[in-house]
Design an enzyme around this catalytic site. Structure first.
Site, PDB file in Angstrom:
ATOM      1  N   GLU A  48       0.814  -1.410  -0.094  1.00  0.00           N
ATOM      2  CA  GLU A  48      -0.144  -0.028  -0.052  1.00  0.00           C
ATOM      3  C   GLU A  48       0.792   1.364  -0.089  1.00  0.00           C
ATOM      4  OE1 GLU A  48      -2.709  -0.457   3.201  1.00  0.00           O
ATOM      5  OE2 GLU A  48      -4.237  -1.804   2.025  1.00  0.00           O
ATOM      6  N   GLU A  95      -6.853  -7.068  -1.296  1.00  0.00           N
ATOM      7  CA  GLU A  95      -7.239  -7.211   0.165  1.00  0.00           C
ATOM      8  C   GLU A  95      -8.691  -6.593  -0.008  1.00  0.00           C
ATOM      9  OE1 GLU A  95      -5.055  -4.659   2.902  1.00  0.00           O
ATOM     10  OE2 GLU A  95      -3.386  -5.479   2.245  1.00  0.00           O
TER      11      GLU A  95
END
Ligand SMILES: [Zn+2]
Length: 643
Positions: free
Chosen positions: A143, A298
Site C-alpha cells: 500500500e 485485500e
C-alpha cells in the site's frame, strides 16, 4: 482459476496454530496466501542475522496444501535496528517534525539507507525462494503512500532537486516553468530550491504540481529498485504491489505500467448504502490500468478497524461485495486477513477466521464464498473493452485540487467522475477509464469530466476520437507547467469544442443556476460559442441567455456542473447507441465478457426482467424472463447467444 485467500501472518501465532490454519484453509478452498508483508524484523532481527526457518516451514505447508504464495518482500516496515542506526531515514513532515518508529511505512522514500537495505532484503528472499514451488507472485512493499507519501527532509530535498534538474536542465528552465517572476521567487541555482514546506502563505502551484509528480515518482523508484532485484533472480515470477483504489497521491497509469498484474485493496464502508457505486468506479479503473483482469488483493470480510465507527458487514454483504469485484474484472477475492489478530492496531479488523473460530456466522460465510468462487471459475481471465470511457489524468487532478489559488476549491475530481459514473452505473452500462493520451478507438462514448491541465498531445488524442465526446467544465485551462494557455480556456481544445471561455463563474455551496438543461451547481462559465451550436442556455442570474452547453459535430462542451446530469446523459447515450440493462434502483448489472452479474445491494427483494436467457452459475439453473433477487443476493448468468 479464481484466487481466494488473504493475508496470512503466521509470525503472529504460535506454531501449534499453523496446522489448524492450513486445515481450515483447505476446508474453505483457499488457494493463495499473502505472506511476510510486515515480517522484516522477524526475518532479520539484527543486521545479517537471518531467520528463515519459520518462513521455510510456512511455504512448505502452503505448498503441501495446494496453496500458492503471494510472497511479500517484507519491506513495508523497516526493523527497529535499522531505524535506530539510521534515525535520518524516518520521514519528516512539512512542518519539520521527524516521525517516530512505532507504526509502519517508517521510511523516507528517498532514503538511500532504506533503499539499499530494502533491495538487499528483496534479493535475499528471491535467492532463498527462487525455486520454491509455492512462490507464484511477488508482493513488493505494501500500500505505497498509505502513510508515507511525502517527506520533507534534506535527503528528499536533494532528490527533488535532482528530479527537477532532469526535468528542466537549467535553473532558467525551472524559473520559466514555475513562473518565479511572480512574487519574487527567481532562483539562481537548484541549491536554492526546496520542497513545498509550510510557508507563510500560498505556495507556488507549479512547485506543488512538480512536488506531487516527484512524490509519485520517488515511491515508484523504490518499487522499481526492488523489482529489479527480484527480476535478476526470479525473472518468471510476476510482480505486483497492492494499490489503494483511486488514490490522489500516486499516478497509477505510470505505476501499473511497471507491474505484471494490477492488484487492489478495497474497503467500501458497509454503513454507506451507496459505497458500492464508488468502489465499482475504482474496480473499473483497476481493469482499465493494463486493460486486462486484475486481482482484489485485500478486502474485509466484515468490519475494518480504522474508521471512527467500524460497521460490520451484515450477513450476505461479504459475498455480494466479492461477486461485485469479480463482475468488474477481478480474477479472485482476497482478504485482509486470514485469522483475526489478538493484538496490534488491527486486532478488531475482521478476518476470514474470526476470534470466535469456526462457530461463527463469519466462518460459515467464508465457506460459502469458497464454494461460490469454485462455481464461477469460468469467468477467470475474461476481459472486454467497454463502450464508454471516462478520462482520468493525475497531472490534471493534482493541478485542479491545488490549495489556495483556484477560482473555487469546490471542484473535486472524484466527485466529478462520480457525477457521470453514478448514472452510467445505475443504467447497467460498463465503463472503462482512460488516460487522456490513450488511443480511444472502439469506444462509442468518451466523457472527460474535467481536464484542467491539458497538453497538445492530450488534445490531439481527444481530437482523433470519432465517437461521441463530452468535455466537462474548466478543461483545457493550463499546460503541463500549470500555466494558463495563451488566450485562456479551453486552450488546445478550442478548435475541437468551438468555444472560448471568457470568465469562470463558480457558485457558492447551496446556490444553483438554472439552465435549459436543468440546474447547475458548483460551477458555471461565461462562454462564447464561436464555432458550435448552443444546446442549452443559462436562465436567470448574471449569465441569463448565455450558452451553457454547446455542440460541434459529435463533441459536446458543458460549461457547468449539472446538478443531475442523467437527462443530458440519456440524450448522449441515445446518440452514441449505447444501451445498458434496465434494473431497479440499488441493483447493479455488470457485463463481463459473456456473463451478466446482477447484484442486489438493497435489503428488499427485487424483480428483474432478464435481457437474455442464461445459466446462473451460482445455482446451476437456467434462468429467463422475470426473476426475483432476494436481499443482498446475486445471480451470475452465462449468457446464451451473447450479443
Ligand atoms: Zn526524506
Amino acid at each position: 482459476m479464481l484466487r481466494f485467500g488473504g493475508d496470512y501472518n503466521p509470525e503472529q501465532w504460535p506454531e501449534e496454530v499453523w496446522a489448524e490454519d492450513l486445515r481450515l484453509m483447505s476446508e474453505a478452498g483457499v488457494n493463495m496466501a499473502t505472506v511476510a508483508v510486515f515480517a522484516w524484523s522477524r526475518l532479520e532481527p539484527e543486521q545479517g542475522a537471518w531467520d528463515f526457518a519459520w518462513l521455510d516451514r510456512i511455504l512448505d505447508l502452503l505448498h503441501e496444501h495446494g496453496i500458492d504464495a503471494d510472497l511479500a518482500t517484507a519491506t513495508a516496515t523497516p526493523p527497529p535496528w535499522l531505524v535506530r542506526a539510521h534515525p535520518e531515514m524516518m520521514p519528516v513532515t512539512a512542518d519539520g517534525v521527524r516521525l517516530e518508529f512505532g507504526s509502519r511505512q517508517g521510511y523516507c522514500p528517498s532514503s538511500p539507507v532504506y533503499r539499499t537495505h530494502a533491495v538487499r532484503l528483496a534479493r535475499t528472499l528471491a535467492t532463498r525462494y527462487a525455486s520454491h514451488p509455492a512462490l507464484k507472485m511477488w508482493h513488493i512493499g505494501n500500500e505505497y503512500a498509505d502513510h508515507t507519501l511525502e517527506c520533507f527532509c534534506e535527503v528528499s530535498a536533494a532528490h527533488f532537486r535532482t528530479w527537477l534538474e532532469a526535468r528542466y536542465g537549467t535553473i532558467g528552465g525551472l524559473n520559466a516553468a514555475w513562473g518565479t517572476s511572480c512574487w519574487g521567487q527567481l532562483y539562481t541555482g537548484f541549491d536554492q530550491v526546496e520542497p513545498p514546506r509550510t510557508a507563510p502563505g500560498p505556495v507556488n502551484p507549479a512547485q506543488l504540481l512538480d512536488w506531487r509528480r516527484f512524490c509519485s515518482d520517488a515511491l515508484l523508484e523504490l518499487f522499481e529498485a526492488e523489482k529489479a532485484a527480484l527480476r535478476e533472480v526470479t525473472p518468471d515470477i510476476p510482480v505486483t504491489t497492492n494499490f489503494m483504489s483511486i488514490l490522489h497521491g500516486l499516478d497509477y497509469w505510470k505505476w501499473a505500467a511497471a507491474e505484471d498484474l494490477v492488484t487492489d485493496d478495497a474497503y467500501p464502508d458497509p454503513a454507506d448504502p451507496e459505497s458500492h457505486v464508488a468502489i465499482a468506479l475504482s474496480y473499473d479503473l483497476m481493469r482499465s490500468l493494463k486493460r486486462q483482469p486484475w486481482l482484489l488483493l485485500e478486502s474485509s470480510p466484515s468490519a475494518v478497524s480504522w474508521r471512527a465507527v467500524n460497521a460490520p458487514k451484515p450477513p450476505g454483504m461479504m459475498r455480494l461485495h466479492s461477486l461485485q469485484a469479480l463482475a468488474h474484472g477481478s480474477d479472485g477475492v482476497m482478504f485482509f486477513q486470514w485469522r483475526q489478530a489478538r493484538f496490534g492496531p488491527e486486532k478488531f479488523h475482521s478476518a476470514l477466521l474470526p476470534h470466535g473460530g469456526t462457530a461463527t456466522r463469519g466462518w460459515q460465510e467464508t465457506l460459502q464464498l469458497g464454494r461460490d468462487l469454485k462455481a464461477l471459475a469460468e469467468v477467470a481471465g475474461s476481459y472486454e473493452q467497454a463502450q464508454v470511457a471516462l478520462v482520468l489524468d493525475w497531472d490534471s487532478w493534482w493541478g485542479l485540487e491545488a490549495p489556495e489559488s483556484m477560482p473555487s476549491d469546490r471542484l473535486k475530481l472524484k466527485e466529478l467522475l462520480l457525477d457521470w459514473y453514478r448514472p452510467l452505473h445505475a443504467r447497467g452500462i460498463a465503463v472503462d477509464l482512460a488516460p487522456p493520451g490513450r488511443d480511444l478507438t472502439g469506444y462509442r462514448l468518451v466523457i472527460v469530466p474535467n481536464l484542467y491541465l491539458c497538453t497538445e498531445e492530450s488534445a490531439k488524442a481527444l481530437s482523433a476520437f470519432d465517437g461521441e465526446l463530452v468535455v466537462g467544465p474548466f478543461s483545457g485551462v493550463v499546460d503541463a507547467a500549470d500555466q494558463v494557455h495563451p488566450g485562456g480556456a479551453p486552450g488546445p481544445l478550442r478548435d475541437l469544442l468551438g468555444v472560448t471561455v471568457e470568465e469562470f463563474w463558480p457558485l457558492h455551496d447551496g446556490v444553483t443556476q438554472a439552465t435549459t438543461a436543468g440546474a447547475a451547481r458548483t460551477w458555471t462559465e461565461w462562454i462564447h460559442a464561436t464555432d458550435a451550436e448552443v444546446v442549452a442556455r443559462y436562465r436567470g442570474g448574471e449569465l441569463d441567455g448565455r450558452p451553457a452547453i454547446t455542440r460541434k459535430g459529435g463533441v459536446t462542451y458543458l460549461s457547468c456542473r449539472l446538478d443531475d446530469p442523467a437527462p443530458f446523459l440519456d440524450t448522449v447515450l441515445a446518440r452514441a447507441d449505447v444501451h445498458g440493462v434496465e434494473v431497479p434502483r440499488g441493483v447493479e448489472a455488470v457485463r463481463r465478457a459473456g456473463h451478466l452479474f446482477l447484484l442486489n445491494h438493497t435489503t428488499d427483494p427485487q424483480r428483474i426482467t432478464l435481457p437474455q436467457a442464461g445459466t446462473d452459475l451460482l445455482t446451476a439453473t437456467s434462468r429467463q424472463g422475470e426473476i426475483e433477487l432476494a436481499p443482498r443476493d446475486a445471480v451470475v448468468l452465462r449468457l446464451e447467444g451473447r450479443k
